[in-house]
Design a protein around this motif. Structure first.
Motif, PDB file in Angstrom:
ATOM      1  N   ILE A  74       0.899  -1.372   0.632  1.00  0.00           N
ATOM      2  CA  ILE A  74       0.095  -0.097   0.128  1.00  0.00           C
ATOM      3  C   ILE A  74       0.809   1.376  -0.284  1.00  0.00           C
ATOM      4  N   ILE A  75       0.940   1.695  -0.722  1.00  0.00           N
ATOM      5  CA  ILE A  75       2.256   3.149  -1.419  1.00  0.00           C
ATOM      6  C   ILE A  75       1.784   4.010  -1.375  1.00  0.00           C
ATOM      7  N   GLY A  76       0.243   4.030  -1.282  1.00  0.00           N
ATOM      8  CA  GLY A  76      -0.110   5.369  -1.176  1.00  0.00           C
ATOM      9  C   GLY A  76      -1.661   5.686  -0.644  1.00  0.00           C
ATOM     10  N   PHE A  77      -1.973   6.824   0.187  1.00  0.00           N
ATOM     11  CA  PHE A  77      -3.012   6.925   0.455  1.00  0.00           C
ATOM     12  C   PHE A  77      -3.917   8.072   0.794  1.00  0.00           C
ATOM     13  N   LYS A  78      -5.139   8.418   0.251  1.00  0.00           N
ATOM     14  CA  LYS A  78      -5.514   9.305   0.514  1.00  0.00           C
ATOM     15  C   LYS A  78      -7.014  10.111   0.628  1.00  0.00           C
ATOM     16  N   ASP A  79      -7.103  10.364   1.745  1.00  0.00           N
ATOM     17  CA  ASP A  79      -9.218  10.635   2.719  1.00  0.00           C
ATOM     18  C   ASP A  79      -9.568  11.351   2.079  1.00  0.00           C
ATOM     19  N   PHE A  80     -10.480  11.828   1.221  1.00  0.00           N
ATOM     20  CA  PHE A  80     -11.665  12.962   1.224  1.00  0.00           C
ATOM     21  C   PHE A  80     -12.574  12.303   2.075  1.00  0.00           C
ATOM     22  N   ILE A  81     -12.623  11.901   3.191  1.00  0.00           N
ATOM     23  CA  ILE A  81     -14.133  11.975   3.530  1.00  0.00           C
ATOM     24  C   ILE A  81     -13.270  12.410   5.065  1.00  0.00           C
ATOM     25  N   ASN A  82     -12.343  11.740   5.688  1.00  0.00           N
ATOM     26  CA  ASN A  82     -11.612  12.456   7.631  1.00  0.00           C
ATOM     27  C   ASN A  82     -10.819  12.879   7.613  1.00  0.00           C
ATOM     28  N   PRO A 127      -3.862   4.365   6.132  1.00  0.00           N
ATOM     29  CA  PRO A 127      -4.831   3.931   5.464  1.00  0.00           C
ATOM     30  C   PRO A 127      -5.839   3.040   6.603  1.00  0.00           C
ATOM     31  N   TYR A 128      -7.246   3.612   5.557  1.00  0.00           N
ATOM     32  CA  TYR A 128      -8.710   2.328   7.276  1.00  0.00           C
ATOM     33  C   TYR A 128      -9.095   2.099   5.846  1.00  0.00           C
ATOM     34  N   ASP A 129     -10.724   1.157   6.377  1.00  0.00           N
ATOM     35  CA  ASP A 129     -11.488   0.983   5.674  1.00  0.00           C
ATOM     36  C   ASP A 129     -12.542   1.074   6.654  1.00  0.00           C
ATOM     37  N   ASP A 130     -13.816   1.581   6.780  1.00  0.00           N
ATOM     38  CA  ASP A 130     -14.613   2.131   7.754  1.00  0.00           C
ATOM     39  C   ASP A 130     -15.529   1.499   6.889  1.00  0.00           C
ATOM     40  N   ASN A 131     -15.859   0.421   5.691  1.00  0.00           N
ATOM     41  CA  ASN A 131     -17.197  -0.303   4.682  1.00  0.00           C
ATOM     42  C   ASN A 131     -16.676  -1.581   4.477  1.00  0.00           C
ATOM     43  N   GLY A 132     -15.447  -1.314   4.016  1.00  0.00           N
ATOM     44  CA  GLY A 132     -15.102  -2.902   3.113  1.00  0.00           C
ATOM     45  C   GLY A 132     -15.096  -3.133   2.440  1.00  0.00           C
ATOM     46  N   HIS A 133     -15.800  -2.334   1.358  1.00  0.00           N
ATOM     47  CA  HIS A 133     -15.651  -2.496  -0.065  1.00  0.00           C
ATOM     48  C   HIS A 133     -14.403  -2.619  -0.695  1.00  0.00           C
ATOM     49  N   GLY A 134     -13.892  -1.283  -0.369  1.00  0.00           N
ATOM     50  CA  GLY A 134     -12.373  -0.835  -1.051  1.00  0.00           C
ATOM     51  C   GLY A 134     -11.388  -1.834  -0.209  1.00  0.00           C
ATOM     52  N   THR A 135     -11.619  -2.348   0.757  1.00  0.00           N
ATOM     53  CA  THR A 135     -10.527  -3.651   0.980  1.00  0.00           C
ATOM     54  C   THR A 135     -11.005  -5.188  -0.274  1.00  0.00           C
ATOM     55  N   HIS A 136     -12.042  -4.979  -0.269  1.00  0.00           N
ATOM     56  CA  HIS A 136     -12.781  -6.184  -1.061  1.00  0.00           C
ATOM     57  C   HIS A 136     -11.949  -5.936  -2.291  1.00  0.00           C
ATOM     58  N   ILE A 179      -9.945  11.770  -9.216  1.00  0.00           N
ATOM     59  CA  ILE A 179      -9.152  10.632 -10.380  1.00  0.00           C
ATOM     60  C   ILE A 179      -7.827  12.217 -10.197  1.00  0.00           C
ATOM     61  N   PHE A 180      -7.667  13.444 -10.729  1.00  0.00           N
ATOM     62  CA  PHE A 180      -6.383  13.911 -10.152  1.00  0.00           C
ATOM     63  C   PHE A 180      -5.806  14.727  -8.741  1.00  0.00           C
ATOM     64  N   ILE A 181      -5.566  14.221  -8.243  1.00  0.00           N
ATOM     65  CA  ILE A 181      -4.808  14.425  -6.682  1.00  0.00           C
ATOM     66  C   ILE A 181      -3.637  14.032  -6.945  1.00  0.00           C
ATOM     67  N   LYS A 182      -2.535  14.318  -5.843  1.00  0.00           N
ATOM     68  CA  LYS A 182      -1.747  14.390  -5.326  1.00  0.00           C
ATOM     69  C   LYS A 182      -1.182  13.400  -4.018  1.00  0.00           C
ATOM     70  N   ILE A 183      -0.335  12.153  -3.946  1.00  0.00           N
ATOM     71  CA  ILE A 183      -0.756  11.288  -3.405  1.00  0.00           C
ATOM     72  C   ILE A 183       0.064  10.951  -2.003  1.00  0.00           C
ATOM     73  N   ARG A 184      -0.548  11.365  -0.457  1.00  0.00           N
ATOM     74  CA  ARG A 184       1.187  11.325   0.465  1.00  0.00           C
ATOM     75  C   ARG A 184       1.265   9.654   0.669  1.00  0.00           C
ATOM     76  N   PRO A 185       2.563   9.657   0.833  1.00  0.00           N
ATOM     77  CA  PRO A 185       2.832   8.094   1.025  1.00  0.00           C
ATOM     78  C   PRO A 185       2.072   7.545   2.151  1.00  0.00           C
ATOM     79  N   SER A 186       1.981   6.214   2.497  1.00  0.00           N
ATOM     80  CA  SER A 186       0.617   5.961   3.013  1.00  0.00           C
ATOM     81  C   SER A 186       1.672   5.644   4.172  1.00  0.00           C
ATOM     82  N   LYS A 187       1.290   5.569   5.179  1.00  0.00           N
ATOM     83  CA  LYS A 187       1.776   5.767   7.010  1.00  0.00           C
ATOM     84  C   LYS A 187       1.670   4.804   7.666  1.00  0.00           C
ATOM     85  N   LEU A 188       1.822   3.473   7.782  1.00  0.00           N
ATOM     86  CA  LEU A 188       1.586   2.549   8.331  1.00  0.00           C
ATOM     87  C   LEU A 188       2.790   1.799   9.595  1.00  0.00           C
TER      88      LEU A 188
END
Length: 211
Positions: free
Chosen positions: A134-142, A147-156, A202-211
């Motif tokens: 998981i090399i990058g993550f962007k959260d438009f909601i919170n 990286p996280y998934d509070d629904n499960g669909h994205g992980t699926h 679709i067009f954003i700059k992604i920050r590196p994920s923090k795990l």
């Protein structure tokens, strides 16, 4: 009046005919990339604009019916569409897309990065072991950075694409088990969001994920 109606999608038209009250989420598209016109309208609506959407020559905002009716008469406006909700729904998975076929042909997804715009991604061991893919993550909601998934669909969805089967000793793996994941959370915990959220993602700059 009819010539302006052609600029409105059916949902907007029905709301206009019913004299609907309150503000309506819309996406306004311009006829060209004329920045002078674009900037003038954007400036006049600065307190309403949710997103600038240059990929579709448009703006996402909320307007009441009278405002929509008025702006539809502007000759520089191409179309006004309802900024509808989009939903993530669990459906079919690995077998239905023949996940084994690419691997059998020697394609593993090595050195390939796949962007997934969905509900996020959980740092499941099938993505993080033996190495984190998981090399990058962007959260438009919170606006979280981890990286996280509070629904499960994205992980699926990410699992269908790039799970390596680490947690099942290889029994359950995705189409490209060596691919990297760049996850964008544009849908909320109920699996919903607006069309403009998806377009903007679709067009954003992604920050590196923090795990």
């Amino acid at each position: 009046m009819k010539r302006y109606q052609s600029k409105l999608d059916p949902v907007i038209s029905s709301k206009l005919k019913s004299s609907s009250k309150g503000q309506v989420p819309v996406i306004i598209r311009f006829k060209s990339n004329n920045m002078k016109t674009y900037n003038k309208i954007a400036f006049n609506m600065s307190d309403k604009v949710k997103y600038n959407l240059p990929v579709v020559r448009g703006l996402a905002c909320k307007m009441d019916i009278d405002e929509i009716n008025m702006i539809s008469k502007d000759p520089n406006i191409e179309y006004i569409s309802f900024d509808s909700k989009v939903f993530a729904l669990m459906d079919i998975a690995s077998k239905s897309v023949s996940v084994d076929f690419p691997v059998e042909q020697g394609f593993s997804g090595n050195d390939v990065t796949v962007a997934v715009i969905d509900t996020g991604v959980a740092p499941h061991s099938d993505f993080t072991k033996p190495n984190n893919r998981i090399i990058g993550f962007k959260d438009f909601i919170n606006d979280k950075s981890t990286p996280y998934d509070d629904n499960g669909h994205g992980t699926h969805v990410c699992g269908i694409i790039a799970a390596n089967g680490y947690s099942s000793n290889g029994k359950y793996s995705g189409i490209a088990p060596e691919a990297n994941i760049l996850a964008v959370k544009a849908l909320d915990e109920s699996g919903s969001g607006n069309t403009s959220d998806i377009v903007s993602a679709i067009f954003i700059k992604i920050r590196p994920s923090k795990l």
